[in-house]
Scaffold this active site. Structure first.
Site, PDB file in Angstrom:
ATOM      1  N   ASP A 140       0.835  -1.205   0.000  1.00 41.55           N
ATOM      2  CA  ASP A 140       0.000   0.000   0.000  1.00 41.55           C
ATOM      3  C   ASP A 140       0.868   1.253   0.000  1.00 41.55           C
ATOM      4  O   ASP A 140       1.950   1.261   0.593  1.00 41.55           O
ATOM      5  CB  ASP A 140      -0.904  -0.029   1.247  1.00 41.55           C
ATOM      6  CG  ASP A 140      -2.094   0.897   1.101  1.00 41.55           C
ATOM      7  OD1 ASP A 140      -2.296   1.473   0.012  1.00 41.55           O
ATOM      8  OD2 ASP A 140      -2.821   1.060   2.098  1.00 41.55           O
ATOM      9  N   ASN A 149     -10.983  -2.547  -6.190  1.00 40.75           N
ATOM     10  CA  ASN A 149     -10.129  -1.638  -6.968  1.00 40.75           C
ATOM     11  C   ASN A 149     -10.681  -1.331  -8.365  1.00 40.75           C
ATOM     12  O   ASN A 149     -10.228  -0.404  -9.029  1.00 40.75           O
ATOM     13  CB  ASN A 149      -8.693  -2.186  -7.100  1.00 40.75           C
ATOM     14  CG  ASN A 149      -7.883  -2.065  -5.823  1.00 40.75           C
ATOM     15  OD1 ASN A 149      -6.950  -2.829  -5.575  1.00 40.75           O
ATOM     16  ND2 ASN A 149      -8.215  -1.079  -4.985  1.00 40.75           N
TER      17      ASN A 149
HETATM   18  C1  FPP Z   1      -1.759   0.151  -3.507  1.00 40.33           C
HETATM   19  O1  FPP Z   1      -1.347   1.485  -3.519  1.00 40.33           O
HETATM   20  C2  FPP Z   1      -1.153  -0.589  -4.609  1.00 40.33           C
HETATM   21  C3  FPP Z   1      -1.840  -1.132  -5.649  1.00 40.33           C
HETATM   22  C4  FPP Z   1      -3.301  -1.036  -5.777  1.00 40.33           C
HETATM   23  C5  FPP Z   1      -1.154  -1.813  -6.755  1.00 40.33           C
HETATM   24  C6  FPP Z   1       0.053  -2.599  -6.377  1.00 40.33           C
HETATM   25  C7  FPP Z   1       0.641  -3.193  -7.585  1.00 40.33           C
HETATM   26  C8  FPP Z   1       1.946  -3.306  -7.848  1.00 40.33           C
HETATM   27  C9  FPP Z   1       3.007  -2.881  -6.916  1.00 40.33           C
HETATM   28  C10 FPP Z   1       2.364  -3.968  -9.112  1.00 40.33           C
HETATM   29  C11 FPP Z   1       2.555  -5.422  -8.835  1.00 40.33           C
HETATM   30  C12 FPP Z   1       2.691  -6.229 -10.055  1.00 40.33           C
HETATM   31  C13 FPP Z   1       2.409  -7.558 -10.113  1.00 40.33           C
HETATM   32  C14 FPP Z   1       2.565  -8.312 -11.364  1.00 40.33           C
HETATM   33  C15 FPP Z   1       1.922  -8.275  -8.938  1.00 40.33           C
HETATM   34  P1  FPP Z   1      -2.425   2.636  -3.629  1.00 40.33           P
HETATM   35  O2  FPP Z   1      -2.583   2.989  -5.065  1.00 40.33           O
HETATM   36  O3  FPP Z   1      -3.691   2.216  -2.955  1.00 40.33           O
HETATM   37  O4  FPP Z   1      -1.720   3.767  -2.833  1.00 40.33           O
HETATM   38  P2  FPP Z   1      -2.400   4.952  -2.011  1.00 40.33           P
HETATM   39  O5  FPP Z   1      -3.179   4.298  -0.899  1.00 40.33           O
HETATM   40  O6  FPP Z   1      -1.236   5.738  -1.517  1.00 40.33           O
HETATM   41  O7  FPP Z   1      -3.269   5.710  -2.973  1.00 40.33           O
END
Ligand code: FPP
Length: 262
Positions: A38, A86
């Site tokens: 996260d 999501n």
């Molecule tokens: C949460 O941060 C993260 C995600 C929704 C995506 C995570 C995905 C990756 C790191 C890529 C992984 C790739 C593979 C193939 C598994 P957020 O966007 O919710 O962050 P925020 O809470 O700060 O807005």
């Protein structure tokens, strides 16, 4: 422990101050680590960048954690990449994430071959865009014979949906006369979950300061040690992983019983 000693030492050379690496007990590394990655969006916002840059930086952090887990002898690493909720994000971000999953899987196949990592998918694959689904299918096919660490990627995953799906599967077997309701026990239920046959996680790490489970592995985390860190996912390194494992090793897991000798 199934680690190449030389490679292990190289990967964990030059431990920075505060990494607690000297406290790590290599004989008690968790078998299964789950991670809620996260903070990608906030990481990007702090730099005045679009959220996509945060997700791209998150991929680099994931690569480091996969390698570190392999070197430490972890048997399974489960990462929460995209929840059933999501889909409510702006379409542009959803599209970007779906392409990022596909491109990351292709890019990381050499790493998975080199390290013997076996890919597992958790979630409802049918709802993914065709190219993303096909890339996951390819990754599963090409790593099926690997015997090293399992990398379970949760995409379009929701724990409540997973449990409803398991319940329906068991109900269908009862209706078909293949089992009786009294035969439904924890093992039977677990065997219908996406995570089967992985053991339950020993350690869950959530980054970015949020302290909730967000519909992730609600059944499987019943006895798991939870470690929350303020570090945003793109900033998470092998040393943050070591710190989380050391914290895990300091906990006393009692599974509802009492401490030995208490
Ligand atoms: C949460 O941060 C993260 C995600 C929704 C995506 C995570 C995905 C990756 C790191 C890529 C992984 C790739 C593979 C193939 C598994 P957020 O966007 O919710 O962050 P925020 O809470 O700060 O807005």
């Amino acid at each position: 422990m199934p680690v190449a000693h030389e490679e292990f030492l190289t990967y964990f050379a030059e431990a920075p101050d505060g990494s607690r690496f000297d406290e790590l007990d290599l004989s008690r590394v968790p078998r299964h680590i789950a991670v809620i990655m996260d903070g990608n969006g906030r990481w990007a916002a702090q730099r005045g960048l679009a959220r996509g840059y945060g997700h791209a930086a998150g991929v680099a952090a994931l690569r480091e954690v996969i390698t570190a887990c392999v070197r430490l002898g972890v048997r399974a690493l489960t990462v929460y990449a995209f929840s059933t909720e999501n889909w409510n994000r702006p379409q542009e971000e959803v599209n970007l994430l779906m392409s990022l999953f596909a491109s990351t899987l292709i890019d990381e196949l050499p790493l998975m071959h080199r390290e013997g990592v076996r890919l597992k998918y958790l979630g409802e694959m049918d709802d993914l865009p065709d190219d993303t689904r096909e890339t996951f299918e390819r990754g599963l096919r090409e790593t099926a014979d690997h015997t090293g660490m399992t990398l379970a990627v949760a995409v379009n995953y929701g724990s409540r949906a997973e449990m409803l799906r398991a319940t329906r599967a068991l109900a269908r077997r009862c209706v078909a006369g293949e089992m009786r309701p009294e035969d439904i026990d924890e093992a039977a239920f677990s065997s219908e979950l996406y995570t089967s046959p992985l053991p339950d996680p020993d350690l869950l790490i959530r980054t970015s300061g949020e302290e909730r489970l967000s519909n992730f592995l609600l059944w499987q985390l019943s006895y798991t040690e939870l470690v929350f860190t303020d570090v945003l996912w793109p900033d998470f390194t092998r040393w943050d992983l070591v710190r989380a494992i050391v914290e895990f090793q300091g906990r006393h897991r009692r599974y509802g019983g009492v401490e030995d000798g208490a």
